[in-house]
Design a protein around this motif. Sequence first.
Motif, mmCIF file in Angstrom:
data_model
loop_
_atom_site.group_PDB
_atom_site.id
_atom_site.type_symbol
_atom_site.label_atom_id
_atom_site.label_comp_id
_atom_site.label_asym_id
_atom_site.label_seq_id
_atom_site.Cartn_x
_atom_site.Cartn_y
_atom_site.Cartn_z
ATOM 1 N N TRP A 186 0.846 -1.205 0.000
ATOM 2 C CA TRP A 186 0.000 0.000 0.000
ATOM 3 C C TRP A 186 0.880 1.253 0.000
ATOM 4 C CZ3 TRP A 186 -5.248 0.952 -0.221
ATOM 5 C CH2 TRP A 186 -5.676 2.237 0.143
ATOM 6 N N LYS A 187 1.870 1.260 0.868
ATOM 7 C CA LYS A 187 2.766 2.418 0.962
ATOM 8 C C LYS A 187 3.452 2.680 -0.381
ATOM 9 C CE LYS A 187 5.709 4.981 3.826
ATOM 10 N NZ LYS A 187 5.332 6.289 3.348
ATOM 11 N N GLU A 188 3.998 1.623 -0.975
ATOM 12 C CA GLU A 188 4.729 1.764 -2.237
ATOM 13 C C GLU A 188 3.828 2.129 -3.410
ATOM 14 O OE1 GLU A 188 7.132 -0.993 -5.447
ATOM 15 O OE2 GLU A 188 6.671 -1.822 -3.488
ATOM 16 N N CYS A 189 2.699 1.449 -3.522
ATOM 17 C CA CYS A 189 1.871 1.561 -4.724
ATOM 18 C C CYS A 189 0.769 2.616 -4.656
ATOM 19 C CB CYS A 189 1.253 0.208 -5.048
ATOM 20 S SG CYS A 189 2.470 -1.058 -5.436
ATOM 21 N N VAL A 190 0.396 3.043 -3.453
ATOM 22 C CA VAL A 190 -0.674 4.042 -3.337
ATOM 23 C C VAL A 190 -0.119 5.354 -2.768
ATOM 24 C CG1 VAL A 190 -2.906 4.598 -2.281
ATOM 25 C CG2 VAL A 190 -2.450 2.276 -3.089
ATOM 26 N N GLU A 191 0.444 5.302 -1.567
ATOM 27 C CA GLU A 191 0.893 6.528 -0.907
ATOM 28 C C GLU A 191 2.124 7.152 -1.563
ATOM 29 O OE1 GLU A 191 1.299 5.965 3.311
ATOM 30 O OE2 GLU A 191 -0.761 5.247 3.514
ATOM 31 N N ASP A 192 3.088 6.331 -1.968
ATOM 32 C CA ASP A 192 4.328 6.862 -2.550
ATOM 33 C C ASP A 192 4.327 6.879 -4.068
ATOM 34 O OD1 ASP A 192 5.247 7.202 0.021
ATOM 35 O OD2 ASP A 192 6.489 5.400 0.026
ATOM 36 N N ASN A 193 3.206 6.632 -4.674
ATOM 37 C CA ASN A 193 3.107 6.655 -6.127
ATOM 38 C C ASN A 193 3.038 8.118 -6.563
ATOM 39 O OD1 ASN A 193 2.786 5.948 -8.782
ATOM 40 N ND2 ASN A 193 1.107 4.533 -8.408
ATOM 41 N N ASN A 194 4.111 8.627 -7.143
ATOM 42 C CA ASN A 194 4.232 10.060 -7.396
ATOM 43 C C ASN A 194 3.428 10.584 -8.572
ATOM 44 O OD1 ASN A 194 5.953 10.529 -5.241
ATOM 45 N ND2 ASN A 194 7.727 9.916 -6.436
ATOM 46 N N TYR A 195 3.176 9.765 -9.556
ATOM 47 C CA TYR A 195 2.417 10.248 -10.702
ATOM 48 C C TYR A 195 0.927 10.073 -10.431
ATOM 49 C CZ TYR A 195 0.166 10.636 -15.158
ATOM 50 O OH TYR A 195 -0.686 11.026 -16.150
ATOM 51 N N VAL A 196 0.209 11.155 -10.435
ATOM 52 C CA VAL A 196 -1.247 11.116 -10.305
ATOM 53 C C VAL A 196 -1.838 12.217 -11.174
ATOM 54 C CG1 VAL A 196 -1.464 10.076 -8.021
ATOM 55 C CG2 VAL A 196 -1.092 12.504 -8.198
ATOM 56 N N GLU A 197 -3.029 11.984 -11.672
ATOM 57 C CA GLU A 197 -3.729 12.980 -12.467
ATOM 58 C C GLU A 197 -4.718 13.727 -11.586
ATOM 59 O OE1 GLU A 197 -5.470 10.779 -15.666
ATOM 60 O OE2 GLU A 197 -3.523 10.353 -16.558
ATOM 61 N N VAL A 198 -4.853 15.022 -11.813
ATOM 62 C CA VAL A 198 -5.812 15.830 -11.060
ATOM 63 C C VAL A 198 -7.209 15.506 -11.575
ATOM 64 C CG1 VAL A 198 -6.562 18.167 -10.503
ATOM 65 C CG2 VAL A 198 -4.128 17.675 -10.762
ATOM 66 N N SER A 199 -8.109 15.140 -10.669
ATOM 67 C CA SER A 199 -9.470 14.827 -11.117
ATOM 68 C C SER A 199 -10.505 15.804 -10.568
ATOM 69 C CB SER A 199 -9.842 13.399 -10.744
ATOM 70 O OG SER A 199 -9.981 13.265 -9.362
ATOM 71 N N PHE A 200 -10.175 16.518 -9.480
ATOM 72 C CA PHE A 200 -11.157 17.416 -8.889
ATOM 73 C C PHE A 200 -10.434 18.457 -8.029
ATOM 74 C CE2 PHE A 200 -13.823 18.525 -5.209
ATOM 75 C CZ PHE A 200 -14.935 19.031 -5.851
ATOM 76 N N VAL A 201 -10.813 19.722 -8.181
ATOM 77 C CA VAL A 201 -10.273 20.794 -7.343
ATOM 78 C C VAL A 201 -11.421 21.731 -6.997
ATOM 79 C CG1 VAL A 201 -8.684 22.752 -7.217
ATOM 80 C CG2 VAL A 201 -8.001 20.703 -8.447
ATOM 81 N N GLU A 202 -11.491 22.106 -5.713
ATOM 82 C CA GLU A 202 -12.541 23.023 -5.271
ATOM 83 C C GLU A 202 -11.996 23.905 -4.147
ATOM 84 O OE1 GLU A 202 -17.169 22.749 -3.771
ATOM 85 O OE2 GLU A 202 -15.872 21.027 -3.466
ATOM 86 N N VAL A 203 -12.284 25.187 -4.233
ATOM 87 C CA VAL A 203 -11.968 26.112 -3.155
ATOM 88 C C VAL A 203 -13.271 26.409 -2.447
ATOM 89 C CG1 VAL A 203 -11.066 28.382 -2.542
ATOM 90 C CG2 VAL A 203 -10.040 27.114 -4.432
ATOM 91 N N MET A 204 -13.276 26.206 -1.115
ATOM 92 C CA MET A 204 -14.511 26.364 -0.356
ATOM 93 C C MET A 204 -14.317 27.384 0.764
ATOM 94 S SD MET A 204 -15.624 22.381 -0.059
ATOM 95 C CE MET A 204 -17.181 22.759 0.697
ATOM 96 N N GLU A 205 -15.362 28.115 1.044
ATOM 97 C CA GLU A 205 -15.382 29.005 2.198
ATOM 98 C C GLU A 205 -16.015 28.261 3.350
ATOM 99 O OE1 GLU A 205 -14.243 32.128 2.745
ATOM 100 O OE2 GLU A 205 -13.369 32.197 0.741
ATOM 101 N N HIS A 206 -15.397 28.331 4.507
ATOM 102 C CA HIS A 206 -15.900 27.646 5.683
ATOM 103 C C HIS A 206 -15.909 28.641 6.829
ATOM 104 C CE1 HIS A 206 -16.267 24.201 8.517
ATOM 105 N NE2 HIS A 206 -16.835 23.639 7.467
ATOM 106 N N HIS A 207 -16.521 28.305 7.939
ATOM 107 C CA HIS A 207 -16.619 29.233 9.062
ATOM 108 C C HIS A 207 -15.254 29.637 9.614
ATOM 109 C CE1 HIS A 207 -16.232 25.415 11.188
ATOM 110 N NE2 HIS A 207 -15.854 26.099 12.246
ATOM 111 N N ASP A 208 -14.229 28.790 9.420
ATOM 112 C CA ASP A 208 -12.887 29.135 9.919
ATOM 113 C C ASP A 208 -11.952 29.584 8.795
ATOM 114 O OD1 ASP A 208 -12.679 26.673 8.738
ATOM 115 O OD2 ASP A 208 -11.472 25.775 10.316
ATOM 116 N N GLY A 209 -12.499 29.935 7.621
ATOM 117 C CA GLY A 209 -11.697 30.434 6.512
ATOM 118 C C GLY A 209 -11.845 29.561 5.276
ATOM 119 N N ALA A 210 -11.122 29.938 4.252
ATOM 120 C CA ALA A 210 -11.187 29.198 2.994
ATOM 121 C C ALA A 210 -10.292 27.968 3.062
ATOM 122 C CB ALA A 210 -10.728 30.094 1.855
ATOM 123 N N TYR A 211 -10.656 26.956 2.282
ATOM 124 C CA TYR A 211 -9.757 25.829 2.143
ATOM 125 C C TYR A 211 -9.902 25.206 0.765
ATOM 126 C CZ TYR A 211 -13.478 22.476 3.517
ATOM 127 O OH TYR A 211 -14.619 21.728 3.607
#
Length: 138
Positions: A55-80
Amino acid sequence: MPVEESYREQALEKVQRIGKVLEEELQNLLKKVKEKDLDFGVSVSLSGGLLSSLWKECVEDNNYVEVSFVEVMEHHDGAYLKATFRNSTQNYTAERYVSVRSSGRVEISYAFFVGMDGVVGKVEMEPDGSFKVFLKGK
C-alpha cells in the motif's frame, strides 16, 4: 511540460500490482458475504501484513497522479482547498484526497477502488495498519 510516458506507465503498473492483490483478497471476503447484503453495502476489515508495505509503495508513494477534482470552499474558519488526484487503470483506481486549510494545515488521505463482477470495493488504510473495506453491489 508533459510527463514522460515511461514514468506514467510505471505508476500505472504499481496500481495494477496492488489492484490484483486486493482483488484476490476481496474475492475471498465476498465468499463470506450474503449477496442481498451487498445491495446496501457491507463493511469488513482486512489485516495489514505484507499488504501494508505494498500500500505504501503503490498508493501513498506513487508520485504520478492525475488531477481529477479541485474546489476552493469558504468555511466558518476560513477558505480551504480540496483536491482529488487519481490513478486509474482497468478495474482499479487509486485516489489521493488533499485538503489545505487557511491555517496551513494539510490533510491527506487515500482510497483504492476495485471493480469486480457486479461489486465495487473501496479500501482505506486505518491508522493501526489494518484496512477498512466497503463492498457494494453495482
